[in-house]
Write an enzyme that holds these catalytic residues in place. Structure first.
Site, PDB file in Angstrom:
ATOM      1  N   HIS A 162      26.272  -1.013 -48.716  1.00  0.00           N
ATOM      2  CA  HIS A 162      27.176   0.130 -48.900  1.00  0.00           C
ATOM      3  C   HIS A 162      26.634   1.292 -48.087  1.00  0.00           C
ATOM      4  O   HIS A 162      25.418   1.477 -47.968  1.00  0.00           O
ATOM      5  CB  HIS A 162      27.236   0.519 -50.382  1.00  0.00           C
ATOM      6  N   ARG A 195      29.552  11.970 -45.664  1.00  0.00           N
ATOM      7  CA  ARG A 195      30.602  12.875 -46.126  1.00  0.00           C
ATOM      8  C   ARG A 195      30.215  14.343 -45.925  1.00  0.00           C
ATOM      9  O   ARG A 195      29.042  14.699 -45.809  1.00  0.00           O
ATOM     10  CB  ARG A 195      30.914  12.623 -47.599  1.00  0.00           C
ATOM     11  N   HIS A 255      30.921  -7.195 -48.140  1.00  0.00           N
ATOM     12  CA  HIS A 255      30.614  -8.322 -49.013  1.00  0.00           C
ATOM     13  C   HIS A 255      30.563  -9.599 -48.171  1.00  0.00           C
ATOM     14  O   HIS A 255      31.604 -10.187 -47.852  1.00  0.00           O
ATOM     15  CB  HIS A 255      31.668  -8.463 -50.115  1.00  0.00           C
TER      16      HIS A 255
END
Length: 302
Positions: free
Chosen positions: A106, A110, A96
């Site tokens: 963002h 994973r 931010h």
């Protein structure tokens, strides 16, 4: 055959590399490191930079969690995995910036493995951009970098994962995308582990080259109260998406992850205003009119 240790080693190095470059880019604040343990198995390291010269808040988290039963958010699209043991390792970040002319961003990278005898595994992740006062040059650079990360793995990858990003980061109750998109992928396990892992690394390694030039170009841009107020208002959309729709948030909470680490993606300051509408022909209206909808950015068509 998958190898979670290889993925874990890469992601831990990636977290450190991203934090080091962001610290250099900010030039004022440094990341605080916070290790945590999960009672049901696993843990992670959350690194947060606060009150910097460039970043009002930047969170880069690593986690490796495991357990006896997959959370509901992870089995919604794979009901055959319900009740199976699992492992999940990942790096997730949200940045931010202070200056409203620098976009929020963002990224997530994973790996999941479920079952024991013949485990089912897959990679997921991507990165997306959420500008407040967008510049077309920035958006084009962002998508060119996304395409460059995908191209070695087939011409179909960028358009497929770009469209998936537009569909995923969409707020149906607002009828708008969260930003200008990027890449979103899940269930990547073909043709084999090595190729799938190489694709994850390509996207992971491509994040900073996609984002850093935008920050360097816009960090000295002058702004006033109007731009700051609009930035805080638009951050409200970020909160709405993360708390209502985001799978990562749901997975973290449902799997018993550390709440502070899960919610470090939320902005430090935000505001809502009842029935706010942009002024006609304003820069704020331009965001809504030209950027908060799916577009073929690199093809030049809507």
């Amino acid at each position: 055959m998958s190898n979670i240790d290889l993925v874990k080693d890469y992601l831990q190095v990636l977290q450190s590399r991203i934090c080091a470059e962001l610290t250099e880019l900010d030039g004022k604040a440094e990341f605080a490191s916070d290790r945590w343990q999960r009672s049901a198995g696993g843990g992670g390291t959350s690194r947060v930079l606060s009150d910097g010269a460039v970043f009002e808040q930047a969170g880069v988290g690593f986690s490796h969690v495991f357990g006896d039963q997959m959370p509901a958010s992870a089995t919604k699209h794979r009901p055959e995995l319900a009740g199976k043991k699992f492992q999940a390792v990942g790096v997730s970040l949200v940045l931010h910036p202070r200056n409203p002319y620098i976009p929020t961003t963002h990224a997530n990278f994973r790996f999941f493995s479920a079952g024991e005898d013949k485990p089912i595994w897959w990679f997921g992740g991507g990165f997306d951009l959420t500008p407040y006062y967008p510049f077309m040059d920035d958006v084009l650079h962002w998508h060119q970098a996304a395409k460059a990360a995908c191209d070695p793995f087939g011409e179909d990858k960028y358009p497929r994962y770009k469209d998936w990003c537009d569909e995923y980061f969409y707020l149906p109750h607002r009828d708008e995308t969260r930003g200008v998109g990027g890449l979103f992928f899940d269930d990547v396990n073909e043709p084999d582990f090595d190729t799938s892992f190489a694709f994850l690394r390509s996207v992971g390694d491509g994040f900073l080259p996609a984002y850093r030039p935008i920050v360097e170009q816009r960090k000295a841009h002058r702004y006033g109260d109007r731009q700051r107020d609009f930035q805080l208002y638009r951050r409200g959309r970020y909160v709405e998406f993360n708390l209502i729709y985001d799978r990562g948030t749901l997975f973290g909470l449902q799997s018993g992850g550390r709440t502070e680490s899960i919610l470090m993606s939320l902005p430090p300051q935000v505001r809502w205003e009842y029935n706010w509408q942009p002024e006609p022909a304003s820069a704020e209206e331009e965001l809504y009119r030209d950027f908060l909808r799916p577009r073929d950015w690199l093809g030049g068509s809507d």
